[in-house]
Design an enzyme around this catalytic site. Sequence first.
Site, PDB file in Angstrom:
ATOM      1  CG  HIS A 307      -2.052   0.931   1.109  1.00 55.17           C
ATOM      2  ND1 HIS A 307      -1.966   2.270   1.371  1.00 55.17           N
ATOM      3  CD2 HIS A 307      -3.324   0.699   0.702  1.00 55.17           C
ATOM      4  CE1 HIS A 307      -3.143   2.828   1.136  1.00 55.17           C
ATOM      5  NE2 HIS A 307      -3.979   1.910   0.730  1.00 55.17           N
ATOM      6  CG  ASP A 364      -8.535  -4.501  -2.619  1.00 58.50           C
ATOM      7  OD1 ASP A 364      -9.761  -4.364  -2.491  1.00 58.50           O
ATOM      8  OD2 ASP A 364      -7.789  -3.596  -3.013  1.00 58.50           O
TER       9      ASP A 364
HETATM   10  N1  ACO Z   1       4.187  -7.797  -4.678  1.00 60.43           N
HETATM   11  C1  ACO Z   1       5.521  -7.768  -4.868  1.00 60.43           C
HETATM   12  N2  ACO Z   1       6.284  -6.659  -4.769  1.00 60.43           N
HETATM   13  C2  ACO Z   1       5.642  -5.519  -4.458  1.00 60.43           C
HETATM   14  C3  ACO Z   1       4.252  -5.463  -4.254  1.00 60.43           C
HETATM   15  C4  ACO Z   1       3.521  -6.669  -4.366  1.00 60.43           C
HETATM   16  N3  ACO Z   1       2.195  -6.673  -4.172  1.00 60.43           N
HETATM   17  N4  ACO Z   1       3.888  -4.197  -3.966  1.00 60.43           N
HETATM   18  C5  ACO Z   1       5.021  -3.469  -4.002  1.00 60.43           C
HETATM   19  N5  ACO Z   1       6.072  -4.262  -4.296  1.00 60.43           N
HETATM   20  C6  ACO Z   1       7.489  -3.851  -4.359  1.00 60.43           C
HETATM   21  C7  ACO Z   1       7.788  -3.085  -5.629  1.00 60.43           C
HETATM   22  O1  ACO Z   1       8.203  -3.952  -6.662  1.00 60.43           O
HETATM   23  C8  ACO Z   1       8.861  -2.151  -5.169  1.00 60.43           C
HETATM   24  O2  ACO Z   1      10.058  -2.896  -5.063  1.00 60.43           O
HETATM   25  P1  ACO Z   1      11.493  -2.173  -5.368  1.00 60.43           P
HETATM   26  O3  ACO Z   1      11.646  -1.138  -4.298  1.00 60.43           O
HETATM   27  O4  ACO Z   1      12.474  -3.262  -5.284  1.00 60.43           O
HETATM   28  O5  ACO Z   1      11.371  -1.594  -6.744  1.00 60.43           O
HETATM   29  C9  ACO Z   1       8.446  -1.791  -3.737  1.00 60.43           C
HETATM   30  O6  ACO Z   1       7.698  -2.929  -3.286  1.00 60.43           O
HETATM   31  C10 ACO Z   1       7.605  -0.530  -3.625  1.00 60.43           C
HETATM   32  O7  ACO Z   1       6.475  -0.702  -4.474  1.00 60.43           O
HETATM   33  P2  ACO Z   1       5.817   0.443  -5.329  1.00 60.43           P
HETATM   34  O8  ACO Z   1       5.101  -0.159  -6.483  1.00 60.43           O
HETATM   35  O9  ACO Z   1       6.820   1.513  -5.602  1.00 60.43           O
HETATM   36  O10 ACO Z   1       4.779   1.018  -4.263  1.00 60.43           O
HETATM   37  P3  ACO Z   1       3.562   1.953  -4.587  1.00 60.43           P
HETATM   38  O11 ACO Z   1       3.260   2.681  -3.339  1.00 60.43           O
HETATM   39  O12 ACO Z   1       3.802   2.773  -5.798  1.00 60.43           O
HETATM   40  O13 ACO Z   1       2.388   0.932  -4.959  1.00 60.43           O
HETATM   41  C11 ACO Z   1       0.616  -0.614  -4.723  1.00 60.43           C
HETATM   42  C12 ACO Z   1       1.406   0.525  -4.062  1.00 60.43           C
HETATM   43  C13 ACO Z   1       0.122  -0.166  -6.110  1.00 60.43           C
HETATM   44  C14 ACO Z   1      -0.595  -0.898  -3.852  1.00 60.43           C
HETATM   45  C15 ACO Z   1       1.509  -1.860  -4.829  1.00 60.43           C
HETATM   46  O14 ACO Z   1       1.903  -2.281  -3.543  1.00 60.43           O
HETATM   47  C16 ACO Z   1       0.840  -3.018  -5.572  1.00 60.43           C
HETATM   48  O15 ACO Z   1       0.904  -3.079  -6.795  1.00 60.43           O
HETATM   49  N6  ACO Z   1       0.150  -3.940  -4.846  1.00 60.43           N
HETATM   50  C17 ACO Z   1      -0.586  -5.007  -5.491  1.00 60.43           C
HETATM   51  C18 ACO Z   1      -1.949  -4.504  -5.992  1.00 60.43           C
HETATM   52  C19 ACO Z   1      -2.894  -4.214  -4.863  1.00 60.43           C
HETATM   53  O16 ACO Z   1      -3.088  -5.021  -3.958  1.00 60.43           O
HETATM   54  N7  ACO Z   1      -3.561  -3.054  -4.960  1.00 60.43           N
HETATM   55  C20 ACO Z   1      -4.593  -2.644  -3.984  1.00 60.43           C
HETATM   56  C21 ACO Z   1      -4.068  -1.554  -3.087  1.00 60.43           C
HETATM   57  S1  ACO Z   1      -5.285  -1.100  -1.886  1.00 60.43           S
HETATM   58  C22 ACO Z   1      -6.352  -0.136  -2.755  1.00 60.43           C
HETATM   59  O17 ACO Z   1      -6.037   0.555  -3.659  1.00 60.43           O
HETATM   60  C23 ACO Z   1      -7.755  -0.208  -2.384  1.00 60.43           C
END
Ligand code: ACO
Length: 434
Positions: A307, A364
């Site tokens: 998140h 979620d």
């Molecule tokens: N699985 C694996 N790796 C992940 C995940 C994940 N679910 N989420 C983040 N990471 C990693 C990224 O690859 C990144 O790694 P790095 O630093 O080595 O490059 C690091 O964690 C930071 O992730 P970002 O994508 O930069 O974080 P951001 O805040 O932009 O994204 C998000 C947040 C979109 C929720 C992300 O965690 C994700 O894609 N999660 C999966 C989808 C999801 O569950 N979305 C629902 C969110 S809740 C809502 O909106 C109601």
Amino acid sequence: MAESAKINIDGKEIECPVVVSIEGEKAIDISKLRTTTGYITLDPGFGNTGSCKSAITYLDGEKGILRYRGIPIEQLAEYSSFVETSYLLIHGHLPTQSELDKFSLAFNEHSMIHEDMKNFFDAYPSTTHPMAILSAMICALSAYYPGLIKEDPTQEEFDRIAVQLLSKVRTITAFSYKKSIGEPFVYPRYDLRYVPNFLNMMFSSPTHPYKIVDEVAHALRVLLILHADHEQNCSTSSVRLVGSSHANLYASISAGICALWGPLHGGANQAVIEMLEMIHQDGDNVQKYIAKAKDKESSFRLMGFGHRVYRNFDPRAKIIKKCADDLLNKLGIHDPLLDLAKRLEEVALKDDYFVSRKLYPNVDFYSGIIYRAVGIPLNMFPVMFAIGRMPGWIAHWKEMMEDPSTKIGRPFQIYTGEAKHDYVPIEQRSYFHK
Ligand code: ACO
């Protein structure tokens, strides 16, 4: 505590005011930066940017705190109804009994949709995703209730649109489901409360009247309340951005629904179950998929994990996990996907990749388990999220419209394209064919 921040640019010192929230967070107000220095700030994904001041929802991602109008989400999930929580978000305070009675009565009065709107459902191919139908139908409401889309509605007019949206979204959702399974529409009933009314429209049929199960209604009530607002997330920011052009409430919310649809946002509840089904079919090989989620060469992510704001735990996920356990126990359902989700969580939370990046289950991760148990089809999970988020979107649109400091949303960019060069007549453009 700093009252201003000094920025040194090109040997010139600029003083920017520091704004402090009532909970103590600090922000540097850079709104005069461009006009005084020519510089803008660059912040892809708005990871450090406050887009507005808001009095609706407070969240602290480090401590896992979420409050609507100051009231902890845990208390609302325990004691409130979705209708009451909607009132709280939109009007800024808990209603008195007579305010709540009036508000609830209005839900009944506005629960039907115009009969002509039923024709819309015939026009969609059976493969249409229900979020496409929902966003189009919400926008189409503006055509059926045009008197209510003026820029500056009175309080009474605004309340009517808000209640219409909150009430009709349920009817539209249930009708779209009935259409998809070829059953006759079931109309809303005056004698049922918000959630039972929805369940009845979804699952009753002329041959099989639906018996409301209290535990099911309770679980859905909790889910709706937990989804009701989450400050400046992707869909709410979309509603605000669209509304900032003075687009009407229906159009702004229709845009919010589209933003919510994406699997990185509200579409994640559908994506989580698709992922769990895939892993289950692949022999519940948790380690394989944890490794895949960590592999930077793979596009696979652990859906329902991570998140932007929560860096410790998502308080909603905690409540939902317990709610899923309770519901399945009460209904006597054994869902192998719930066991699998718990194992994935357990393994991930011990893995340095997830720990070091502060990735935890989000809202979620477990909600889809509840929707499955209730009988809601997979592609309608994001629609359930949209029903829940409706009061938050309405509250933000209202707050923004009432704030005299609101300006049209218009970010800048850093241009990375071609430098200026001259037009080349077509016969001289040989470089295109090289
Ligand atoms: N699985 C694996 N790796 C992940 C995940 C994940 N679910 N989420 C983040 N990471 C990693 C990224 O690859 C990144 O790694 P790095 O630093 O080595 O490059 C690091 O964690 C930071 O992730 P970002 O994508 O930069 O974080 P951001 O805040 O932009 O994204 C998000 C947040 C979109 C929720 C992300 O965690 C994700 O894609 N999660 C999966 C989808 C999801 O569950 N979305 C629902 C969110 S809740 C809502 O909106 C109601």
